[in-house]
Every structure is written in C-alpha cells, then in structure tokens.
Write a protein that holds these residues in place. Structure first.
Motif, short mmCIF file in Angstrom:
data_model
loop_
_atom_site.label_atom_id
_atom_site.label_comp_id
_atom_site.label_asym_id
_atom_site.label_seq_id
_atom_site.Cartn_x
_atom_site.Cartn_y
_atom_site.Cartn_z
N GLN A 1 0.79 -1.22 0.00
CA GLN A 1 0.00 0.00 0.00
C GLN A 1 0.82 1.28 0.00
OE1 GLN A 1 -2.90 -0.37 3.01
NE2 GLN A 1 -4.09 1.38 2.36
N SER A 2 1.87 1.32 0.81
CA SER A 2 2.71 2.51 0.91
C SER A 2 4.15 2.11 0.59
CB SER A 2 2.64 3.12 2.30
OG SER A 2 1.33 3.52 2.60
N ASN B 1 0.77 -1.82 10.58
CA ASN B 1 1.73 -0.86 10.06
C ASN B 1 3.11 -1.48 9.97
OD1 ASN B 1 2.16 1.66 8.96
ND2 ASN B 1 2.81 2.56 10.89
N TYR C 1 2.97 3.40 17.44
CA TYR C 1 3.58 2.17 16.99
C TYR C 1 5.09 2.17 17.27
CZ TYR C 1 -0.68 1.42 14.28
OH TYR C 1 -1.98 1.23 13.91
N TYR D 1 8.70 -0.61 17.12
CA TYR D 1 9.20 -1.81 16.46
C TYR D 1 10.63 -2.11 16.91
CZ TYR D 1 5.75 0.14 13.20
OH TYR D 1 4.62 0.70 12.64
N TYR E 1 6.74 -6.06 17.51
CA TYR E 1 6.27 -4.70 17.39
C TYR E 1 5.11 -4.47 18.35
CZ TYR E 1 2.55 -6.53 14.34
OH TYR E 1 1.48 -7.23 13.83
N SER F 1 6.46 4.86 14.74
CA SER F 1 5.68 5.56 13.72
C SER F 1 4.35 5.97 14.31
CB SER F 1 5.48 4.70 12.46
OG SER F 1 4.68 3.57 12.74
N SER G 1 1.01 6.69 12.43
CA SER G 1 -0.34 6.36 11.99
C SER G 1 -0.39 4.99 11.33
CB SER G 1 -0.84 7.42 11.02
OG SER G 1 -0.07 7.42 9.86
N LEU G 2 -1.56 4.64 10.92
CA LEU G 2 -1.79 3.34 10.32
C LEU G 2 -1.16 3.25 8.94
CD1 LEU G 2 -5.54 2.89 11.26
CD2 LEU G 2 -3.64 1.53 12.11
N ALA G 3 -0.91 2.05 8.51
CA ALA G 3 -0.42 1.82 7.16
C ALA G 3 -1.42 2.36 6.16
CB ALA G 3 -0.22 0.33 6.92
N GLY G 4 -0.93 2.87 5.08
CA GLY G 4 -1.79 3.43 4.05
C GLY G 4 -1.65 4.93 3.97
N ALA G 5 -1.12 5.52 5.05
CA ALA G 5 -0.86 6.95 5.01
C ALA G 5 0.50 7.14 4.37
CB ALA G 5 -0.86 7.52 6.42
N SER G 6 0.50 7.56 3.13
CA SER G 6 1.77 7.60 2.41
C SER G 6 2.74 8.62 2.96
CB SER G 6 1.51 7.88 0.92
OG SER G 6 0.88 9.13 0.78
N THR G 7 2.25 9.51 3.78
CA THR G 7 3.16 10.48 4.37
C THR G 7 3.76 9.96 5.67
OG1 THR G 7 1.29 11.52 5.49
CG2 THR G 7 1.98 12.47 3.40
N ASP G 8 3.27 8.81 6.14
CA ASP G 8 3.80 8.28 7.38
C ASP G 8 5.11 7.58 7.12
OD1 ASP G 8 3.05 5.68 9.70
OD2 ASP G 8 3.91 7.64 10.07
N THR G 9 5.91 7.47 8.13
CA THR G 9 7.15 6.74 7.99
C THR G 9 7.58 6.25 9.36
OG1 THR G 9 9.39 6.82 7.12
CG2 THR G 9 8.64 8.74 8.36
N GLN G 10 8.60 5.45 9.36
CA GLN G 10 9.19 5.00 10.60
C GLN G 10 10.44 5.81 10.88
OE1 GLN G 10 9.82 0.76 10.68
NE2 GLN G 10 7.65 0.35 10.82
N PHE H 1 13.92 5.82 13.08
CA PHE H 1 14.78 4.83 13.69
C PHE H 1 15.67 5.42 14.77
CE2 PHE H 1 14.37 0.91 11.26
CZ PHE H 1 13.63 1.35 10.18
#
Lengths: 111, 116
Positions: free
Chosen positions: A31-32, A97, B31, B33, B48, B94, B96-105, B107
């Motif tokens: 998805q991302s 996630n 989140y 990990y 995680y 991180s 927000s939930l997966a699918g938010a393309s602006t989100d990232t992890q 480290f």
C-alpha cells in the motif's frame, strides 16, 4: 519469495552520473512505498515516500509501477555525499503498520 | 525532541547471559518496532507494538521478549543470549496506520550486540 527484493549492487558511479535502482515487491496488497538511505554504521533515514503519480525531490525521483510491482529511485548528478546504502520499504494494508524492507543497494560515487 | 533513542549503544555478552535493550521515543507515536539487521539479510522485524500494553510477533521473534508498559518505551529482552543473536538492533516508531503515504518510521541509532 521475499516480500521485497533489491539488487544489492554495489553500484560504483563517477560524480555527476545518473544512477537508477529498482525494487520489486511480491504482494499486490502493498500500500505505501518508501526509499530510505542508510550510511555506514548508522540508522536508516527516510529519503522519500513514493506516490502513485511519482515524485521528485531535487536530484531524486521516485516512481511506482503497480502493474509490474516495482518502485524505482533515480539519482541525477551524483555527489560524493550520495554514497550510502539505499533501502526500499513497503507496507501492506492487511498487516497493520508493518514495514517490509529490502536488503539494500550499495552506492559509491567516485571522484 | 530527541526522537528515538536506544540504550546501550554497544554490548558484549557471553552465551547464556541475559540483557534488556531500551528504546524511548518522545514523538507520542503509537507504533514501535524492534528490528535486527544482519549482512545480506536486511532489516528483519522481531516484535512490534501498536500501543501501550500491546505487543505482537514479527518475522523473527524466537529468543526475544518485549514489553510496552509505557507508550514512550519499548523494551527488548534476551533471556539467554546465543551467538546467533549477534547483530545490530534498531528500534523504530511511527504515528499512523499503514496506508498513510506520508507516514514513515523513525529509527534509533542502533545497538551493536556481540554474543561470544
């Protein structure tokens, strides 16, 4: 089959060259998409997210091809400071996630 | 903001010893990990957490335990270290939930662990 696969390289290119990396992913539910940069003995840092329409940040261009399930990173006018390992990462909609990382592609820019 | 911090930076253990790695983040991320990174293997997810009090297994959970008693902290434990656990351990967080393309992890700087 690995979730994400990258050519490990190494890529050795002269300063000023253009270099491209590809990364393939196996799950169509991905998805991302992201590109990370990792310097030797350091943590990965986000280079750029990859959007469906493609995106550019200065000398860096990222593309997504959902039909063929790959993402690419193009670096133009390579600098010595671009020498690093480049990791691609994908997330899937059905695994929370979790990020799935490739093993990385090593780039050395030569003077 | 310090971002994501890890303690310790380096550690040498003997086979059978135990230790705890601490990860802390000050970004109010939900989140967190734990990964290990080995040559040729890339980053592999160990465990995680999707929020305080929750944990889940990743790709390579055997030999490790985790706890998330506080939102900002995520602990990784090795109960009986083995040479196969020699690695570089990275913590990440991180928002927000997966699918938010602006989100990232984001480290932490990593912990280099050697088990003799």
């Amino acid at each position: 089959r690995k979730e994400v696969e990258q050519d490990p390289g190494p890529f050795n290119v002269p300063e000023g060259a253009t270099v491209a990396f590809n990364c393939t992913y196996s799950n169509s539910a991905s998805q991302s998409f992201f590109w990370y940069r990792q310097d030797c003995r350091k943590e990965p840092k986000l280079l750029m997210s990859v959007y469906s329409s493609g995106n550019e940040d200065g000398r860096f261009t990222a593309q997504l091809n959902r039909a063929s399930q790959y993402i690419s990173l193009l670096i133009r006018d390579s600098k010595l400071s671009d020498s690093a390992t480049y990791l691609c990462a994908v997330t899937r909609s059905n695994t929370g996630n979790q990020f799935y990382f490739g093993t990385g592609t090593s780039l050395t820019v030569i003077p | 903001n310090a971002g994501v911090t890890q303690t310790p930076k380096f550690r040498v253990l003997k086979t059978g010893q135990s230790m705890t790695l601490l990860c802390a983040q000050d970004m109010n991320h939900e989140y967190m990990y734990w990964y290990r990174q080995d040559p040729g293997m890339g980053l592999r997810l160990i465990h995680y957490s999707v929020g305080e009090g929750t944990t889940a297994k990743g790709e390579v959970p055997d030999g490790y335990n985790v706890s998330r008693l506080k939102k900002q902290n995520f602990l990784l434990g090795l109960e009986s270290a083995a040479p196969s656990q020699t690695s570089v351990y990275f913590c990440a967080s991180s928002y927000s939930l997966a699918g938010a393309s602006t989100d990232t992890q984001y480290f932490g700087p990593g912990t280099r662990l050697t088990v003799l």
